[in-house]
Write an enzyme that holds these catalytic residues in place. Structure first.
Site, mmCIF file in Angstrom:
data_model
loop_
_atom_site.group_PDB
_atom_site.id
_atom_site.type_symbol
_atom_site.label_atom_id
_atom_site.label_comp_id
_atom_site.label_asym_id
_atom_site.label_seq_id
_atom_site.Cartn_x
_atom_site.Cartn_y
_atom_site.Cartn_z
ATOM 1 N N HIS A 172 23.744 18.618 -13.839
ATOM 2 C CA HIS A 172 22.723 19.673 -13.869
ATOM 3 C C HIS A 172 21.412 19.160 -13.255
ATOM 4 O O HIS A 172 20.364 19.135 -13.898
ATOM 5 C CB HIS A 172 22.524 20.100 -15.321
ATOM 6 C CG HIS A 172 21.807 21.400 -15.543
ATOM 7 N ND1 HIS A 172 20.538 21.630 -15.084
ATOM 8 C CD2 HIS A 172 22.189 22.516 -16.190
ATOM 9 C CE1 HIS A 172 20.171 22.841 -15.464
ATOM 10 N NE2 HIS A 172 21.154 23.404 -16.125
ATOM 11 N N GLU A 275 23.154 22.450 -8.850
ATOM 12 C CA GLU A 275 24.072 21.730 -9.730
ATOM 13 C C GLU A 275 25.485 21.697 -9.171
ATOM 14 O O GLU A 275 26.050 22.745 -8.839
ATOM 15 C CB GLU A 275 24.073 22.409 -11.102
ATOM 16 C CG GLU A 275 22.673 22.625 -11.683
ATOM 17 C CD GLU A 275 22.644 23.637 -12.812
ATOM 18 O OE1 GLU A 275 21.638 24.372 -12.932
ATOM 19 O OE2 GLU A 275 23.663 23.737 -13.542
HETATM 20 O O1 TA6 Z 1 22.499 25.844 -15.153
HETATM 21 C C1 TA6 Z 1 21.816 27.008 -15.354
HETATM 22 C C2 TA6 Z 1 21.775 27.308 -16.834
HETATM 23 O O2 TA6 Z 1 23.060 27.467 -17.336
HETATM 24 C C3 TA6 Z 1 20.882 28.512 -17.103
HETATM 25 O O3 TA6 Z 1 21.610 29.594 -17.610
HETATM 26 C C4 TA6 Z 1 19.807 27.994 -18.046
HETATM 27 O O4 TA6 Z 1 20.042 28.315 -19.332
HETATM 28 C C5 TA6 Z 1 19.834 26.504 -17.774
HETATM 29 O O5 TA6 Z 1 21.174 26.198 -17.541
HETATM 30 C C6 TA6 Z 1 19.212 25.601 -18.808
HETATM 31 O O6 TA6 Z 1 19.964 25.539 -19.941
HETATM 32 P P1 TA6 Z 1 19.418 24.705 -21.223
HETATM 33 O O7 TA6 Z 1 20.493 24.799 -22.234
HETATM 34 O O8 TA6 Z 1 19.173 23.291 -20.746
HETATM 35 O O9 TA6 Z 1 18.111 25.348 -21.632
#
Ligand code: TA6
Length: 305
Positions: A172, A275
């Protein structure tokens, strides 16, 4: 956290003038890497590569100034490891988003000075009673981090049990940008995506990706590398991948930024997540004794003037 642990880590894994361990934010152990090519830092909490900076370049990864460092909490920035599921748990909303790998303390497996001046750090995580309560499978995860002119990060998920398991996940990555409204992301032109900001509607990318509002997209059926073109910083950051058929692009924009306690209200202008993922239908089945590799290689080059 005891300084004994740090002393022990340095005794076993430090490399003179290249790899060292220290107490970092929140009292968690941090690996610092400095070699002929670049500086980097890795938090053992979640095996999060929190920093990468080739010499003569600006930092490549974004780390929130409001990131929270606490047991069981993901670090807001760097490269959090989403595993063994991406996003909300497929059937149980009480389980943590993005799995548990990003919120657990990882151990150090080894460190190595590479012949080309790069540095390799390998971290590990295996199942225990807490992980099996969330996900009833035996596994051994390795994160292989190679710090050179480019940054290579590979998550190797081995099935150490007797039953196949199905997993998803993502590296991520949070990238630091000069001005998010001025960047373009290349490599996804003509690719289908699920727009999570627009009710999950299926769409097709027209031209390079630009960011002008909350963006949360899962690009499907793509093995292509991407490039973040950043005219403000004057660089092109390439994001190549392995073992992935989906790419996620995320920026929380203003309102969501304000709702995130571990993210500054205006920091959305300074970052974008691109990502390398196994998300949506891109799940992976790993047989007993088998493994899946999910990898990214991040390169940096100046934009031609
Ligand atoms: O990767 C994108 C995502 O899945 C978004 O939906 C957003 O929620 C982000 O990840 C961050 O997630 P987190 O759980 O770290 O707040």
């Amino acid at each position: 956290m005891s300084t004994d642990l740090i002393q022990d880590l340095n005794a076993r894994f430090a490399i003179a003038d290249q790899v060292s361990f220290a107490v970092g934010s929140g009292g968690f152990p941090v690996v610092s890497v400095r070699n002929a090519h670049a500086d980097a830092s890795i938090a053992l909490q979640g095996a999060d590569v929190t920093g990468f900076q080739p010499h003569g370049q600006e930092p490549v990864l974004f780390l929130s100034r409001q990131a929270v460092y606490a047991r069981g909490k993901a670090i807001r920035g760097g490269i959090p490891i989403c595993w063994p599921w991406f996003g909300p748990h497929p059937t149980d909303p009480t389980k943590p988003d993005h799995g548990f790998a990003r919120t657990r303390p990882w151990s150090v497996l080894d460190t190595r000075a590479m012949p080309d001046g790069a540095t390799r750090v390998r971290l590990g995580l295996t199942d225990d009673a807490e992980t099996r309560a969330l996900w009833p499978h035996a596994f051994a995860l390795q994160l292989v981090v190679i710090v050179g002119a480019a940054l290579e990060v590979t998550l190797v998920a081995r099935n150490t049990g007797y039953e196949p398991f199905v997993c998803s996940g993502a590296l991520h990555s949070y990238f630091r940008v000069g001005d998010v409204t001025a960047i373009t992301i290349q490599g996804l032109e003509g690719i289908a995506y699920v727009d999570k900001v627009d009710g999950g509607h299926a769409k097709v990318q027209q031209g390079p990706v630009t960011i002008a509002g909350e963006t949360d997209r899962v690009y499907t059926d793509t093995t292509a590398a991407c490039a973040i073109v950043d005219p403000t910083v004057g660089r092109r950051v390439t994001v190549a991948k392995e073992g992935s058929r989906s790419t996620v692009v995320w920026n929380p924009w203003r309102d969501k930024a304000r709702r995130l306690a571990d993210f500054g209200d205006d920091e959305y202008t300074e970052m974008v997540c691109v990502e390398v993922a196994n998300a949506g239908d891109d799940t992976v089945t790993v047989a007993p004794g088998g493994e899946h590799r999910l990898g990214t290689t991040i390169g940096v080059a100046a934009l031609a003037s």
